[in-house]
Every structure is written in C-alpha cells, then in structure tokens.
Design a protein around this motif. Structure first.
Motif, PDB file in Angstrom:
ATOM      1  N   LEU A 193      -6.002   4.004   4.210  1.00  0.00           N
ATOM      2  CA  LEU A 193      -5.642   3.074   3.136  1.00  0.00           C
ATOM      3  C   LEU A 193      -4.200   3.255   2.691  1.00  0.00           C
ATOM      4  CD1 LEU A 193      -8.897   3.192   0.972  1.00  0.00           C
ATOM      5  CD2 LEU A 193      -8.104   1.294   2.388  1.00  0.00           C
ATOM      6  N   MET A 194      -3.739   4.509   2.665  1.00  0.00           N
ATOM      7  CA  MET A 194      -2.361   4.765   2.250  1.00  0.00           C
ATOM      8  C   MET A 194      -1.376   4.253   3.301  1.00  0.00           C
ATOM      9  SD  MET A 194      -2.556   8.484   0.365  1.00  0.00           S
ATOM     10  CE  MET A 194      -0.862   8.366  -0.185  1.00  0.00           C
ATOM     11  N   LYS A 223       6.737  -1.099  -5.824  1.00  0.00           N
ATOM     12  CA  LYS A 223       6.176   0.241  -5.950  1.00  0.00           C
ATOM     13  C   LYS A 223       7.144   1.325  -5.457  1.00  0.00           C
ATOM     14  CE  LYS A 223       1.551  -1.602  -5.092  1.00  0.00           C
ATOM     15  NZ  LYS A 223       0.367  -1.556  -4.201  1.00  0.00           N
ATOM     16  N   GLN A 232      -2.923  -1.578  -9.425  1.00  0.00           N
ATOM     17  CA  GLN A 232      -3.479  -2.241  -8.243  1.00  0.00           C
ATOM     18  C   GLN A 232      -3.953  -1.239  -7.195  1.00  0.00           C
ATOM     19  OE1 GLN A 232      -0.477  -2.758  -9.542  1.00  0.00           O
ATOM     20  NE2 GLN A 232      -0.479  -4.851 -10.312  1.00  0.00           N
ATOM     21  N   ASP A 233      -3.465   0.002  -7.283  1.00  0.00           N
ATOM     22  CA  ASP A 233      -3.854   1.047  -6.329  1.00  0.00           C
ATOM     23  C   ASP A 233      -4.913   1.978  -6.912  1.00  0.00           C
ATOM     24  OD1 ASP A 233      -1.875   0.176  -4.495  1.00  0.00           O
ATOM     25  OD2 ASP A 233      -0.368   1.237  -5.675  1.00  0.00           O
ATOM     26  N   GLU A 243       3.790  -5.582  -3.731  1.00  0.00           N
ATOM     27  CA  GLU A 243       2.546  -6.338  -3.815  1.00  0.00           C
ATOM     28  C   GLU A 243       2.790  -7.642  -4.552  1.00  0.00           C
ATOM     29  OE1 GLU A 243      -1.489  -5.641  -6.217  1.00  0.00           O
ATOM     30  OE2 GLU A 243      -1.240  -4.277  -4.521  1.00  0.00           O
ATOM     31  N   ARG A 301      -1.123   0.554   2.861  1.00  0.00           N
ATOM     32  CA  ARG A 301      -0.652   0.156   1.538  1.00  0.00           C
ATOM     33  C   ARG A 301       0.801  -0.318   1.607  1.00  0.00           C
ATOM     34  NH1 ARG A 301       2.264   3.286  -1.999  1.00  0.00           N
ATOM     35  NH2 ARG A 301       2.090   2.818  -4.224  1.00  0.00           N
ATOM     36  N   ASN A 302       1.079  -1.485   0.995  1.00  0.00           N
ATOM     37  CA  ASN A 302       2.422  -2.043   0.998  1.00  0.00           C
ATOM     38  C   ASN A 302       3.235  -1.495  -0.174  1.00  0.00           C
ATOM     39  OD1 ASN A 302       1.939  -3.616   3.255  1.00  0.00           O
ATOM     40  ND2 ASN A 302       1.211  -5.352   2.036  1.00  0.00           N
ATOM     41  N   ASP A 303       4.541  -1.408   0.047  1.00  0.00           N
ATOM     42  CA  ASP A 303       5.428  -0.954  -1.029  1.00  0.00           C
ATOM     43  C   ASP A 303       5.649  -2.036  -2.072  1.00  0.00           C
ATOM     44  OD1 ASP A 303       5.757   1.536   0.107  1.00  0.00           O
ATOM     45  OD2 ASP A 303       7.494   0.942   1.295  1.00  0.00           O
ATOM     46  N   LEU A 339      -7.360   3.813  -4.738  1.00  0.00           N
ATOM     47  CA  LEU A 339      -6.867   4.996  -4.019  1.00  0.00           C
ATOM     48  C   LEU A 339      -6.945   6.235  -4.910  1.00  0.00           C
ATOM     49  CD1 LEU A 339      -3.719   3.534  -2.228  1.00  0.00           C
ATOM     50  CD2 LEU A 339      -5.911   4.104  -1.202  1.00  0.00           C
ATOM     51  N   GLU A 357       5.354  -8.934   2.704  1.00  0.00           N
ATOM     52  CA  GLU A 357       4.025  -8.982   2.076  1.00  0.00           C
ATOM     53  C   GLU A 357       3.412 -10.357   2.278  1.00  0.00           C
ATOM     54  OE1 GLU A 357       1.656  -7.455   1.121  1.00  0.00           O
ATOM     55  OE2 GLU A 357       0.957  -7.736  -0.930  1.00  0.00           O
ATOM     56  N   PHE A 398       1.385   5.280  -7.531  1.00  0.00           N
ATOM     57  CA  PHE A 398       0.133   4.530  -7.608  1.00  0.00           C
ATOM     58  C   PHE A 398       0.188   3.657  -8.853  1.00  0.00           C
ATOM     59  CE2 PHE A 398      -0.907   8.045  -4.921  1.00  0.00           C
ATOM     60  CZ  PHE A 398      -1.894   7.592  -4.063  1.00  0.00           C
TER      61      PHE A 398
END
Length: 472
Positions: A355-356, A392, A82-83, A363, A359-361, A86, A459, A79
């Motif tokens: 959301l997870m 990430k 930006q996360d 960003e 979520r992109n790896d 979450l 992305e 995380f």
C-alpha cells in the motif's frame, strides 16, 4: 512455585501491605551481565526516542503525531487523513508484533523496551541511588526525621526529577506539534504562548508524578499489558522463571549450614537469601511463579547468579526459561500458535509495504457540487464540481493542471488563479466540466480525470457526470 505453607501472595500484590496501604519499594541496586546489556539497550533507545522528532527525512520529521492538525509522520513518511487506513494497519502490526513477542518471549518488551521501565530504572532510579544510596540507605532515609540531611537530599532529588520531567515533556511535545514549532515556541518564550506553556507544565507534572511517586503502579494499575499476558502466555512461553525443580527438590529451600550435606538433606539449591526479592523493582518474589507484576527486568537473574557463584552452586537457578523446559527438560520449540502469529504479521507487513508503494505523493479528489443539476450549453452539457488537491511531500508544486482522460471535453476553472501547492499543503477550488452530448451514453457517466505537473501525469481520479436521461 511457592511453598505450600505460604500462599498469601495470591491474595494481594507486592506493593500493598497487610492493612491495604501502599508499600513503597526500595529495590537493591542491580548489577550483573544482563543489567549491563539492559543499560546499553536502554540508552540506545533513549537516544533514538529523543532524536526522532528532531531528525528529518526529505524535509519530513522522522516521527510526528500531530493529532490537532491531523498530520502524522512515521519513519519520515507523511500520513494525511486520507492515509488513515495505513496508520491503522501500522497500529495493528505493532499490536500483533507485541503479542507475538509475548507469546514467545513473555514480557521482554516491558523489561527491555518499554519507555516507562527505561525512564524509571535507567534514569530516575539511578539518580536516586546516586543521591539517596542503595536499598538500606534509602529505607533508613525514609524512616529518618525531617532533619537538614533529609531535606537537602529530598530537595536535590526532586529538583533534578522535575528538570528531567520538563525535558521529557518537551521531547513528547516535539512529537505532537513538531520540532520546528517547539523551537519557535522556545525562542518566543512562554509569555507569547501562555496556553501551550501551561499544557507543557501540565505534562511535566504528569511525568513528575509518575516517576516520583506512582512508579511501578503504572505497570500494575494503568497498563493493560500485564493482564493481557494471562491470555497470551502458556507453558511454552519463555519468561524470567525460577527453576523450582532444582531450587526446591524434595525438602524445599533452606539456608546453608556449614556442615550440612544438602544432597542428603534433600534441600534444593535455593538458599532462601531473599535477595531476588530485595532487588525486584516490583517488590515480588519470583519464586512464586509467573505474576502480573513481573516485567521480566532480569534483575533477579543477575542477583541469583551472583549468589549461586558465591556459594559454589551452578548459575541459572533463575533464568529465561519456559515452564515446560523446567518441568520436562524439553527444549524451546516454535509452536503452531507462534507460527500463526508470525504468518499474520508477515502478511500485514507485506500489505502495508504494498500500500505504501502504491501510495501517491499527491492526491486529487473531484466531486459534484451537491444539489446542482446539469446545464445545457448548446450541444454540450455542463456540471459544476469542487476539487481538492493534497500535496503530501515537502516540495512546492506549481503549474498543476486538471485534464479529462476518459472523454473529450473542457475543464473551466472558476477564477484565474494558477494551480500551485505548497509543501504539505492543500488547495480547493471549483471547476465546470463541459462535454458534448454525443459523448454521453447514459444519464450518469463516470469520468476519469488526470492531474498533471509540468505536463507529467502524477495522479488519476474518478467522478460522476450527470446529463439528461432523454438527451440521446
């Protein structure tokens, strides 16, 4: 409930004497079925706690809370700042989960899961029983003058406590800075990193102070959970409870007499042995009802069951039960409030999972440089942008490329360096985006850009493009 003649427990806590001074607790060593179960649960949780920062999933530390570098791993998922939303949802879910458990099962978290209770009762007190002996021996040793025997036992115990506190501090440091960094610091030695070593000793001192002297005061003074339970509990909540209906009956509790008929005398099953008080690590009398200090550790249940068995009475005088069950003999029911907490918890968990999954790896963020206007380049308009790309994952990425998806145009990088990302790394840069005038329909146009890795879109991001108001 407490006898009407003695309501003093309402005016003070069990660890304060009549003069207002700290009364140290020397609890009797617990034993019994529930204590055996607690030991199993505690040692499994201790193993998990110690192993978490040293286990890796896809190259990511299983649990990491690096506040200084703003890096967090939960269950192997990294995380980033930006996360953070979450991370907030995870914390909210944990709070509601604990609240739900408190509404239904009282303070079972405190007695069975809380690290403070596990370390104190299953590590430090067990060492204390091994060195100082059981309750009576500890009381005698405390009152004993400082002779050779007492000094030897104290130094031995305190040295072991300090070593364990140092080990705990290292484990928690691995959660904060990462296990790899911790191993590196250990190999290089304290002289190479005096500041971090000083911080390690500071945390060691805190743990040593808590588990050697402060102990149960953490639960009473420092932890807000005991006070929170007063809001969450009701008469349908399951707690470690004394069955005062059975224990008191018409004439109250009383010692056993050899030729006494307790049915005729009207006395309850409680024989007033006070062993439930002697075994309590918080120093309270469970017969006084639900109290702030009680952590639901079940030591009094095991002790009372042993006494009831020895005198031929049924077990369960102290047991897990709700007040409604004791008074009205009504079975446990899942109330509307419990259903409400469960529904909220299920919704939050569903939102978190969704959301997870989305979520992109990687960003990417592309923003116009503040204060910079557009530029004319023939029939094209140019804007300058800064970009930031965050990786990430635990894998390196090369051959990255930004492309326009929504309009025909050109992206020109400032500098000739290839876009590549190290694992868990971040790159920044500047680009010019040039678009033909006939593509722009207003003075502010939303663009969509794509980030490609080896030609594969990984992305998407949006940004705004400025142009002359009278261009068209």
């Amino acid at each position: 409930m407490a006898p009407k003649a003695d309501q003093r427990f309402r005016d003070s806590i069990g660890t304060i004497d009549e003069k207002g001074k700290r009364r140290f607790i020397f609890p009797k060593k617990p034993s019994g079925r529930l204590y055996r179960y607690r030991k199993i649960v505690s040692y499994v949780l201790l193993a998990i706690l110690v192993a978490n920062p040293f286990v890796k999933v896809n190259g990511n530390q299983f649990m990491l809370f690096n506040v200084m570098e703003r890096r967090f791993n939960i269950f192997g998922f990294p995380f980033w700042p930006q996360d953070f939303y979450l991370f907030v949802i995870v914390l909210i879910i944990m709070v509601i989960f604990v609240a739900l458990f408190t509404v239904v099962y009282g303070r079972i978290f405190c007695g069975w899961i809380c690290p403070q209770t596990i370390f104190l009762e299953m590590v430090f007190r067990r060492i204390e029983y091994w060195i100082d002996g059981d309750r009576n021996a500890q009381v005698k040793l405390d009152r004993q003058p400082w002779d050779a025997q007492k000094i030897t036992k104290r130094i031995t115990k305190w040295s072991i406590f300090f070593a364990i506190s140092f080990a705990i501090a290292n484990v928690f440091l691995a959660y904060v800075i990462g296990s790899d960094e911790l191993m590196s610091l250990a190999m290089e030695g304290p002289a190479a990193h005096p500041g971090k070593f000083a911080a390690l000793l500071l945390f060691t001192g805190v743990f040593y102070f808590v588990f050697t002297w402060f102990r149960e005061q953490v639960c009473i003074i420092a932890c807000p959970y005991g006070r929170l339970q007063g809001v969450l509990l009701d008469n349908k909540t399951i707690n470690v409870a004394y069955d005062f209906v059975r224990g008191e009956k018409q004439s109250g509790r009383g010692k056993i007499s050899r030729h006494e008929d307790r049915v005729l005398s009207g006395k309850g099953d409680c024989i007033d042995c006070a062993l439930c008080v002697a075994v309590c690590p918080m120093g309270i009398d469970i017969r006084n009802g639900v109290q702030l200090e009680c952590t639901n550790c079940t030591a009094c249940i095991d002790e009372c069951d042993t006494v009831m068995k020895s005198v031929g009475f049924p077990k369960g005088l102290i047991r897990y039960a709700s007040e409604a069950e004791i008074v009205n003999k009504t079975p446990f029911r899942f109330t509307a409030r419990m259903k409400g907490y469960t529904a909220v918890l299920a919704i939050l968990v569903s939102v978190l999972l969704g959301l997870m999954l989305m979520r992109n790896d990687v960003e990417a963020t592309v923003l116009r440089v503040p204060g910079q206007l557009f530029q004319h380049e023939g029939d094209r308009i140019s804007n300058v942008f800064t970009f930031r790309i965050v990786n990430k994952t635990s894998k390196d990425m090369d051959n990255l490329e930004l492309r326009l998806l929504s309009h025909d145009g050109e992206i020109v990088k400032v500098g000739e360096q290839e876009l590549s990302l190290r694992s868990e790394g971040m790159i920044r840069g500047t680009v010019f985006i040039k678009i033909a005038g006939h593509e722009l329909k207003s003075d502010k146009t939303e663009l969509q850009l794509g980030l490609f890795h080896h030609g594969k879109l990984i992305e998407k991001t949006n940004t705004n493009f400025l142009s002359p108001r009278t261009f068209n």
